[in-house]
Design a protein around this motif. Structure first.
Motif, PDB file in Angstrom:
ATOM      1  N   GLN A  49       0.839  -1.193   0.000  1.00  0.00           N
ATOM      2  CA  GLN A  49       0.000   0.000   0.000  1.00  0.00           C
ATOM      3  C   GLN A  49       0.876   1.246   0.000  1.00  0.00           C
ATOM      4  OE1 GLN A  49      -2.111  -0.658   3.694  1.00  0.00           O
ATOM      5  NE2 GLN A  49      -3.937  -1.265   2.563  1.00  0.00           N
ATOM      6  N   ASP A  51       1.884   4.359   1.813  1.00  0.00           N
ATOM      7  CA  ASP A  51       1.799   4.733   3.223  1.00  0.00           C
ATOM      8  C   ASP A  51       2.262   6.174   3.411  1.00  0.00           C
ATOM      9  OD1 ASP A  51       4.627   4.735   3.356  1.00  0.00           O
ATOM     10  OD2 ASP A  51       4.709   2.700   4.138  1.00  0.00           O
ATOM     11  N   THR A  52       2.303   6.615   4.650  1.00  0.00           N
ATOM     12  CA  THR A  52       2.647   8.010   4.921  1.00  0.00           C
ATOM     13  C   THR A  52       4.090   8.329   4.561  1.00  0.00           C
ATOM     14  OG1 THR A  52       3.140   7.547   7.251  1.00  0.00           O
ATOM     15  CG2 THR A  52       0.880   8.253   6.713  1.00  0.00           C
ATOM     16  N   TRP A  94       8.405  -2.966   6.961  1.00  0.00           N
ATOM     17  CA  TRP A  94       7.099  -2.380   6.713  1.00  0.00           C
ATOM     18  C   TRP A  94       6.343  -3.112   5.616  1.00  0.00           C
ATOM     19  CZ3 TRP A  94       9.042   3.341   6.388  1.00  0.00           C
ATOM     20  CH2 TRP A  94       9.284   3.814   7.666  1.00  0.00           C
ATOM     21  N   GLU A  99       0.100  -0.109   7.650  1.00  0.00           N
ATOM     22  CA  GLU A  99       0.318   1.044   8.515  1.00  0.00           C
ATOM     23  C   GLU A  99      -1.022   1.491   9.092  1.00  0.00           C
ATOM     24  OE1 GLU A  99       2.443   5.368   8.160  1.00  0.00           O
ATOM     25  OE2 GLU A  99       1.126   4.739   6.536  1.00  0.00           O
ATOM     26  N   ASP A 100      -1.216   1.240  10.373  1.00  0.00           N
ATOM     27  CA  ASP A 100      -2.443   1.652  11.053  1.00  0.00           C
ATOM     28  C   ASP A 100      -2.188   1.632  12.545  1.00  0.00           C
ATOM     29  OD1 ASP A 100      -5.016   2.225  11.879  1.00  0.00           O
ATOM     30  OD2 ASP A 100      -5.769   0.212  11.488  1.00  0.00           O
ATOM     31  N   SER A 114      -2.659   2.918   2.811  1.00  0.00           N
ATOM     32  CA  SER A 114      -2.759   2.457   4.191  1.00  0.00           C
ATOM     33  C   SER A 114      -3.834   3.273   4.895  1.00  0.00           C
ATOM     34  CB  SER A 114      -1.421   2.635   4.904  1.00  0.00           C
ATOM     35  OG  SER A 114      -1.189   4.001   5.206  1.00  0.00           O
ATOM     36  N   ARG A 152       4.412   6.172   9.754  1.00  0.00           N
ATOM     37  CA  ARG A 152       5.765   5.919   9.243  1.00  0.00           C
ATOM     38  C   ARG A 152       6.465   7.223   8.875  1.00  0.00           C
ATOM     39  NH1 ARG A 152       4.022   0.527   5.832  1.00  0.00           N
ATOM     40  NH2 ARG A 152       3.683  -0.733   7.701  1.00  0.00           N
TER      41      ARG A 152
END
Length: 179
Positions: A49, A51-52, A94, A99-100, A114, A152
């Protein structure tokens, strides 16, 4: 075999409309480019996914205002160094996890992102609306990325000795000084 992240549409490849977002309506052209860049980076890195950290990396690459909020010079170079290392070892742990943090409500309907990245994109749009802007910009997204201490992006900032609270304060100051 299904790709782990949905393929980009023809429109998305040129910086418009990532799946699950109304980029043409909710994001400035610059921010739509950032989101598309983050998606391409996730695909290239083999991540499940966006992610940040992907979004942060793309902001640093494509958005000069967000880069200016983070500060010029060695700090940005150090951040980019950590983000580049992600695909060669530092971020490999990761790849198998979503990521949650569970600290923020999950946004649904944003395919390939995410939960924290989707929530950050929604928050960026909400920030823009509170200012009376129709579209979110990169600094909106930067502020949203640092809200959850488990993100992240916040982890990467911390490894580069950049305080997330300081980034948030600078992002908010940016809009107060912008006409």
């Amino acid at each position: 075999m299904q790709p782990r992240i949905p393929r980009q549409s023809a429109g998305e490849q040129d910086g418009r409309r990532p799946d699950g977002t109304d980029a043409g309506v909710r994001f400035s052209a610059e921010l739509a480019t950032v989101v598309s860049g983050a998606r391409r980076r996730a695909v290239r890195d083999g991540d499940r996914q966006v992610d940040t950290a992907h979004l942060l990396h793309s902001l640093l690459e494509y958005d000069p205002e967000a880069r200016a909020v983070l500060g010029d010079g060695p700090q940005v170079a150090r951040l980019l160094g950590y983000l580049v290392q992600r695909s060669i070892g530092y971020g490999l742990r990761w790849q198998s996890a979503v990521e949650d943090s569970g600290a923020l409500p999950v946004v649904t309907g944003v395919t390939g992102f995410s939960p924290l990245a989707a929530t950050a994109m929604e928050d960026a749009c909400a920030r823009a609306r509170r200012r009376g802007w129709a579209q979110a910009c990169g600094v909106d997204l930067l502020a949203a990325l640092v809200l959850d201490p488990q993100a992240r992006a916040v982890e990467v900032l911390g490894r580069a000795a950049v305080d997330a609270r300081t980034v948030l304060a600078r992002a908010e100051d940016h809009f107060e000084s912008t006409p």
